[in-house]
Design a protein around this motif. Structure first.
Motif, short mmCIF file in Angstrom:
data_model
loop_
_atom_site.label_atom_id
_atom_site.label_comp_id
_atom_site.label_asym_id
_atom_site.label_seq_id
_atom_site.Cartn_x
_atom_site.Cartn_y
_atom_site.Cartn_z
N GLU A 355 0.82 -1.23 0.00
CA GLU A 355 0.00 0.00 0.00
C GLU A 355 0.84 1.27 0.00
N ASN A 356 2.04 1.17 0.57
CA ASN A 356 2.87 2.37 0.66
C ASN A 356 3.75 2.59 -0.57
N VAL A 357 3.66 1.69 -1.56
CA VAL A 357 4.55 1.82 -2.72
C VAL A 357 3.96 2.82 -3.72
N LYS A 358 4.70 3.88 -3.96
CA LYS A 358 4.23 4.89 -4.91
C LYS A 358 4.42 4.37 -6.35
N GLN A 359 3.56 4.87 -7.24
CA GLN A 359 3.55 4.33 -8.60
C GLN A 359 4.89 4.49 -9.33
N HIS A 360 5.49 5.69 -9.23
CA HIS A 360 6.77 5.90 -9.94
C HIS A 360 7.88 5.01 -9.35
N ASP A 361 7.77 4.75 -8.04
CA ASP A 361 8.75 3.83 -7.42
C ASP A 361 8.58 2.42 -7.98
N ALA A 362 7.32 1.99 -8.12
CA ALA A 362 7.05 0.65 -8.65
C ALA A 362 7.59 0.54 -10.09
N ALA A 363 7.39 1.62 -10.88
CA ALA A 363 7.89 1.61 -12.26
C ALA A 363 9.42 1.53 -12.27
N SER A 364 10.05 2.25 -11.34
CA SER A 364 11.51 2.20 -11.25
C SER A 364 11.98 0.80 -10.84
N LEU A 365 11.23 0.17 -9.95
CA LEU A 365 11.58 -1.20 -9.53
C LEU A 365 11.46 -2.18 -10.70
N LEU A 366 10.43 -1.98 -11.52
CA LEU A 366 10.24 -2.87 -12.68
C LEU A 366 11.44 -2.76 -13.63
N LYS A 367 11.86 -1.51 -13.89
CA LYS A 367 13.00 -1.31 -14.79
C LYS A 367 14.29 -1.84 -14.14
N LEU A 368 14.40 -1.65 -12.83
CA LEU A 368 15.57 -2.14 -12.10
C LEU A 368 15.65 -3.67 -12.23
N PHE A 369 14.50 -4.32 -12.08
CA PHE A 369 14.46 -5.78 -12.18
C PHE A 369 15.04 -6.24 -13.53
N ILE A 370 14.62 -5.56 -14.60
CA ILE A 370 15.09 -5.94 -15.95
C ILE A 370 16.60 -5.73 -16.07
N ARG A 371 17.06 -4.57 -15.57
CA ARG A 371 18.50 -4.25 -15.69
C ARG A 371 19.37 -5.14 -14.82
N GLU A 372 18.83 -5.56 -13.67
CA GLU A 372 19.66 -6.32 -12.73
C GLU A 372 19.76 -7.80 -13.09
N LEU A 373 19.00 -8.25 -14.08
CA LEU A 373 19.15 -9.65 -14.49
C LEU A 373 20.62 -9.90 -14.82
N PRO A 374 21.19 -11.01 -14.33
CA PRO A 374 22.63 -11.25 -14.57
C PRO A 374 22.95 -11.36 -16.05
N GLN A 375 21.96 -11.80 -16.86
CA GLN A 375 22.13 -11.78 -18.30
C GLN A 375 20.95 -11.03 -18.89
N PRO A 376 21.18 -10.27 -19.97
CA PRO A 376 20.10 -9.42 -20.48
C PRO A 376 18.84 -10.22 -20.82
N LEU A 377 17.70 -9.54 -20.73
CA LEU A 377 16.43 -10.20 -21.06
C LEU A 377 16.48 -10.70 -22.51
N LEU A 378 17.16 -9.94 -23.39
CA LEU A 378 17.25 -10.35 -24.79
C LEU A 378 18.43 -11.31 -25.01
N THR A 379 19.03 -11.78 -23.94
CA THR A 379 20.14 -12.75 -23.88
C THR A 379 21.46 -12.22 -24.42
N VAL A 380 22.55 -12.75 -23.84
CA VAL A 380 23.90 -12.37 -24.29
C VAL A 380 24.07 -12.79 -25.75
N GLU A 381 23.57 -14.01 -26.07
CA GLU A 381 23.74 -14.54 -27.42
C GLU A 381 23.19 -13.59 -28.48
#
Length: 627
Positions: A355-381
């Motif tokens: 309930e306390n999560v602000k929308q822009h923070d949630a959007a930043s977390l979503l992008k952070l999740f994608i960036r923090e993947l040890p290998q890119p979502l579109l794969t190293v290959e």
């Protein structure tokens, strides 16, 4: 250590004089300074987040392969490793496979086999090293009959590889009559995506004709062509419609086709290889996608998208997608970092307070999740191949390349990407209120998917701007045409059918040789077993449909010109008997099983008579869609 790179990027945008014209691929729109500004701001935000994250990320090391290594790896990936090395004698299966390839696909294979062969000769490996021409010659001699409709068997050698056939007849090794007549019968418009003919063959034919210039030149945001797929009577095949054994063949063919397309268009196709690095083995952020799904499936069996990813999207949508600057305006960096740590500790326990999560923070977390993947979502290959889509000459070719790349992604990456793109489209649907157009969303998301630690650090300053504009365009394409990208081209499905038929024939021939050595009554018994139920109890033009999950378990269906798969399912569902139907209409599909395919889920608009003619030995079963 990383900050230099990102500030360099951002400063560089300021150095770009107004209206600076960069040598960008003609098929890209001119991106104005303002929208590029979103890109650099996003990069700056990313850098800030990384700066706050004092545990410095381990940069992913991309291994520079030795000569011939890439090609060897490529042949393995394409399922053709027995064309070289110790097992090169045992290549009957590869011969069957090669017999179904188009001219340009075979040229791509030949080119790589030749490189591996030369490398092996240099290293003087003690393998029996086949001459690449022998492989193809042998294949043409032995398999000439398998592929009676194919092009003349001589594969293009390096001298004539830029020549194109006159017209299009005889190009494809699988032309059914309907395919051969296609160019005259179906004058395809510029925006129709032809899935019946290999993309690389289309490119080869365009190369010398003026049609190839059709999408050159700029155009604004609104001018992305309205590409569409013409209706296919035998049904459109989507990713997820085919059985795993068919998908394995699709993967090999898509890899060869993409390589052939890049070869024809003069773009280098190199699969990158990541050196293994130590990654977290539990948690949420910075955990490999496959591992994350493994731990999520223990909690929610059958889940295909990481739970945290689903929850973050749901959280953003819960507020409203009309918030101005959604995805563009970053959350407060320190707060995002705190939330990140709190989620790691409490998400799986279910004690995290959303309930306390602000929308822009949630959007930043979503992008952070994608960036923090040890290998890119579109794969190293394939990350580089995705980036290189921007260099292809026409928009149609860019779209075709993206289609093949999506097919090549591992299932977990592909499913997660699909959910992300669908979400981004929903954000864009509210652009009147949130001011986030397709272009804005692409600008903001591109750095999150395309700039990756360990990648890009070698990028020279002068090409940074072009690279940014290019990846933003690729991002735009992926969002705009996502519905088309999850389609398996018909020419590939036809090649799978051809392979399945050839493999069955090989097996049958082997079995027959064994049988001839046995007693006569044995042989008779075997031949009786070979008969399919379709031959015995069903008259011509009628199919027997099984529906083990429904109250009406089986029905003989008379095929007519207009009868579609959806009609058959509806007919079964209308036959309600004593036990109440628990399955909903949208949960059940008609499947084509066996014959020249493993298993294929049919779209409701499939014309059954046309499909029956394509695969007369199939069995037809109605059942729920497998997740």
């Amino acid at each position: 250590r990383r900050s230099g790179q990102y500030t360099m990027n951002h400063d560089h945008s300021k150095k770009v004089p107004d209206g600076a014209s960069f040598d960008r691929s003609g098929s890209q729109d001119s991106l104005d300074e303002l929208s590029m500004d979103d890109y650099w701001k996003e990069l700056e935000n990313i850098h800030e987040t990384r700066g706050n994250n004092h545990e410095e990320r381990v940069a992913l090391v991309v291994k520079e392969p030795d000569e011939g290594e890439l090609e060897e790896e490529w042949l393995k990936e394409a399922g053709l490793s027995n064309l070289f090395g110790e097992s090169s004698g045992d290549s009957l299966e590869s011969m069957v496979f090669l017999s179904t390839l188009t001219r340009t696909q075979r040229a791509a294979v030949e080119k790589r086999v030749e490189t591996v062969t030369q490398t092996m000769r240099k290293k003087n490996k003690q393998h029996q090293i086949p001459d690449v021409r022998d492989i193809f010659r042998q294949q043409n001699d032995s398999k000439g009959k398998v592929c009676d409709e194919s092009e003349p068997s001589a594969v293009r050698t390096s001298e004539n590889k830029n020549e194109t056939h006159d017209g299009t007849k005889g190009i494809f090794s699988l032309g059914t009559d309907e395919q051969k007549n296609l160019p005259e019968d179906m004058p395809s418009s510029d925006t129709d995506i032809n899935l019946e003919i290999s993309f690389a063959e289309q490119a080869a034919n365009l190369k010398d004709s003026s049609v190839g210039k059709m999408y050159k030149g700029g155009g604004g945001d609104t001018l992305l062509p309205n590409f569409r797929l013409p209706k296919d009577k035998t049904g459109t095949t989507k990713i997820g419609d085919l059985a795993p054994q068919d998908m394995k063949k699709v993967y090999s063919l898509a890899l060869i086709e993409l390589t052939a397309l890049y070869d024809i268009l003069g773009t280098e196709f190199k699969q990158q290889k990541a050196v293994k690095i130590k990654t977290k083995d539990s948690g949420l952020f910075g955990v490999p996608l496959s591992l994350l799904l493994e731990q999520d499936q223990k909690r929610v069996p059958g889940t295909k998208i990481p739970l945290i990813f689903q929850k973050l999207i749901a959280q953003i949508e819960e507020t409203t997608l009309e918030t101005e600057g959604l995805l563009r305006i970053p959350g407060v960096a320190t707060r995002v970092k705190g939330l990140c740590q709190e989620l790691e500790a409490k998400f799986y326990e279910g004690t995290f307070n959303w309930e306390n999560v602000k929308q822009h923070d949630a959007a930043s977390l979503l992008k952070l999740f994608i960036r923090e993947l040890p290998q890119p979502l579109l794969t190293v290959e394939y990350l580089k191949a995705f980036q290189d889509v921007q260099n292809l000459p026409t928009r149609k070719q860019q779209l075709q390349a993206l289609n093949l790349l999506v097919i090549l992604l591992p299932e977990a990456n592909r499913d997660t990407l699909k959910v992300l793109l669908e979400f981004l489209q929903r954000v864009i649907d509210h652009r009147d209120k949130n001011k986030m157009t397709l272009k804005n969303v692409a600008m903001v998301m591109a750095p999150n998917l395309f700039t990756f630690h360990g990648f890009g650090s070698k990028t020279i300053e002068q090409s940074e701007f072009v690279m940014a504009a290019g990846t933003a365009n690729v991002m735009r394409f992926m969002i705009q045409y996502q519905k088309l990208l999850w389609t398996i081209p018909k020419f590939i499905v036809n090649q799978v059918r051809k392979q399945t038929e050839s493999q069955k024939k090989e097996k049958k021939d082997k079995a027959m040789k064994k049988l001839l050595k046995k007693m006569a009554y044995d042989r008779e018994k075997h031949e009786k077993q070979e008969k399919t139920p379709n031959d015995t109890d069903v008259p011509q033009g009628v199919i027997r449909v099984q529906a083990p999950h429904l109250s009406k378990v089986s029905m003989a269906i008379q095929l007519t010109e207009e009868l579609k798969a959806g009609d058959i399912v509806a007919r079964f569902l209308s036959q309600k008997s004593g036990n109440v139907q628990t399955l909903k209409r949208e949960e059940v599909f008609l499947y084509e099983i066996g014959g020249n395919i493993g298993e294929r889920c049919l779209d409701d608009d499939t014309y059954m008579k046309d499909l029956y003619q394509l695969n007369p030995n199939a069995e037809w079963v109605i059942k729920p869609r497998q997740s």
